[in-house]
Scaffold this active site. Structure first.
Site, PDB file in Angstrom:
ATOM      1  N   CYS A   1      51.980 -23.274-105.174  1.00 44.82           N
ATOM      2  CA  CYS A   1      52.775 -24.211-104.365  1.00 44.82           C
ATOM      3  C   CYS A   1      52.030 -25.530-104.205  1.00 44.82           C
ATOM      4  CB  CYS A   1      53.092 -23.582-103.004  1.00 44.82           C
ATOM      5  SG  CYS A   1      54.163 -24.603-101.972  1.00 44.82           S
ATOM      6  N   CYS A   2      50.732 -25.468-103.867  1.00 42.07           N
ATOM      7  CA  CYS A   2      49.937 -26.698-103.753  1.00 42.07           C
ATOM      8  C   CYS A   2      49.917 -27.439-105.098  1.00 42.07           C
ATOM      9  CB  CYS A   2      48.504 -26.386-103.334  1.00 42.07           C
ATOM     10  SG  CYS A   2      48.277 -26.047-101.570  1.00 42.07           S
TER      11      CYS A   2
ATOM     12  N   CYS B   1      50.494 -29.908 -94.782  1.00 42.05           N
ATOM     13  CA  CYS B   1      51.889 -29.496 -94.677  1.00 42.05           C
ATOM     14  C   CYS B   1      52.116 -28.723 -93.368  1.00 42.05           C
ATOM     15  CB  CYS B   1      52.265 -28.598 -95.850  1.00 42.05           C
ATOM     16  SG  CYS B   1      52.321 -29.469 -97.424  1.00 42.05           S
TER      17      CYS B   1
ATOM     18  N   CYS C   1      51.568 -24.893 -93.163  1.00 41.33           N
ATOM     19  CA  CYS C   1      50.230 -24.445 -93.556  1.00 41.33           C
ATOM     20  C   CYS C   1      49.126 -25.072 -92.705  1.00 41.33           C
ATOM     21  CB  CYS C   1      49.983 -24.765 -95.023  1.00 41.33           C
ATOM     22  SG  CYS C   1      51.158 -23.957 -96.125  1.00 41.33           S
TER      23      CYS C   1
ATOM     24  N   CYS D   1      43.019 -27.438-101.281  1.00 36.87           N
ATOM     25  CA  CYS D   1      44.245 -27.580-102.058  1.00 36.87           C
ATOM     26  C   CYS D   1      43.949 -27.923-103.507  1.00 36.87           C
ATOM     27  CB  CYS D   1      45.146 -28.648-101.452  1.00 36.87           C
ATOM     28  SG  CYS D   1      44.481 -30.311-101.586  1.00 36.87           S
TER      29      CYS D   1
HETATM   30 FE1  SF4 Z   1      52.787 -25.561-100.304  1.00 36.55          FE
HETATM   31 FE2  SF4 Z   1      51.445 -25.113 -98.042  1.00 36.55          FE
HETATM   32 FE3  SF4 Z   1      50.208 -26.192-100.193  1.00 36.55          FE
HETATM   33 FE4  SF4 Z   1      51.995 -27.587 -98.734  1.00 36.55          FE
HETATM   34  S1  SF4 Z   1      49.958 -26.836 -98.069  1.00 36.55           S
HETATM   35  S2  SF4 Z   1      51.868 -27.524-100.923  1.00 36.55           S
HETATM   36  S3  SF4 Z   1      53.519 -25.990 -98.226  1.00 36.55           S
HETATM   37  S4  SF4 Z   1      51.070 -24.123 -99.995  1.00 36.55           S
END
Ligand code: SF4
Length: 278
Positions: free
Chosen positions: A128-129, A211, A214, A239
């Protein structure tokens, strides 16, 4: 042209309002930014919408506007972060470029894993990141020869080893860190003295802002990373923009000096140092 209009209305801060010590720090940071432009030509700054970002945005747009400022909207930011993007635009009369995730890739991933699929495991979270942050970031820095970061020496043992100019082998360009010698107190003194906009989440116990799903507030004395991806082990909470350095065992995490935040709420720095990490 809109950008030309914004440039004409560029509003830098009055740095003469700073204390002599802070002015000296600011001047040295400006010198590093100017030197980066002189040496590398094409330089950009990834604004993370945290406290260090407000200082760097002020220095860049006020004094070294050749550096392009951008931010990444992952689609899952806090309302306070979107409000800050607008506040910054109002203050400086120009807009920073916002990069977004590639829509088709994100749609496919969400269809396969669900809207909060990043909670299913470390691999899912990192994917996701990768989709929401790293891919837009790579697009933003494409063709650049250097990027600016707001990391500081006192933020962590890992960052204590950082140099003002480093080769970023991960992304293939130079990494400029003009705030290395600034303390958390310096950052907030600069913000307060010049009445800069800042992310209101800092007043609510968020030393590190990412985010919304998170990131959460932390308690006084807690490591700031405890508020990011808190369901994971501490050593995985990155990240990917600032990979952790390998440390010698003798080096320990530095203590964060307390600092009062603007607005009178409990100082974010009393909890932990903030980090300029998107
Ligand atoms: Fe995805 Fe969370 Fe990473 Fe944002 S911080 S990109 S929502 S995993």
């Amino acid at each position: 042209m809109l950008s030309a209009f914004f440039n004409i209305n560029l509003r830098g801060s009055d740095l003469s309002a700073l204390s002599p010590a802070l002015r000296d720090l600011a001047d040295r940071s400006i010198e590093q930014l100017r030197s980066a432009v002189a040496v590398y030509g094409s330089v950009c700054y990834a604004n993370s919408l945290g406290s260090e970002s407000m200082v760097l945005t002020d220095l860049i747009w006020g004094v070294v506007p050749e550096i392009e400022i951008f931010t990444v909207d992952t689609g899952r930011l806090f309302p306070e972060s979107y409000a800050l993007i607008d506040e910054i635009q109002q203050r400086y009369g120009r807009a920073m470029r916002v990069y977004y995730p590639e829509a088709a890739t994100l749609e496919e991933w969400v269809a396969a894993h669900g809207i909060n699929g990043f909670r299913d495991g470390l691999e899912e979270r990192r994917t996701c990141c990768g989709i929401r942050k790293l891919e837009p970031f790579r697009r933003a820095i494409a063709g650049r020869r250097a990027w600016v970061t707001g990391i500081r020496h006192t933020q962590s043992a890992s960052r204590a080893l950082a140099a003002p100019v480093e080769w970023d082998a991960v992304y293939g360009l130079h990494k400029i860190s003009p705030l290395l010698d600034w303390s958390e107190q310096d950052i907030w003194d600069y913000i307060r003295t010049l009445s800069l906009p800042y992310n209101r989440l800092h007043d609510a116990g968020f030393p590190s802002i990412g985010c919304a799903p998170c990131t959460r507030a932390v308690q006084a004395g807690d490591d700031e990373r405890s508020g990011r991806w808190w369901w994971e082990r501490a050593d995985s909470r990155e990240c990917g923009l600032h990979p952790r350095r390998k440390l010698k065992p003798a080096i320990r995490e530095s203590a964060a000096p307390p600092a009062a935040p603007p607005g009178g709420a409990e100082a974010p720095a009393k909890r932990a140092e903030s980090r300029d990490t998107p």
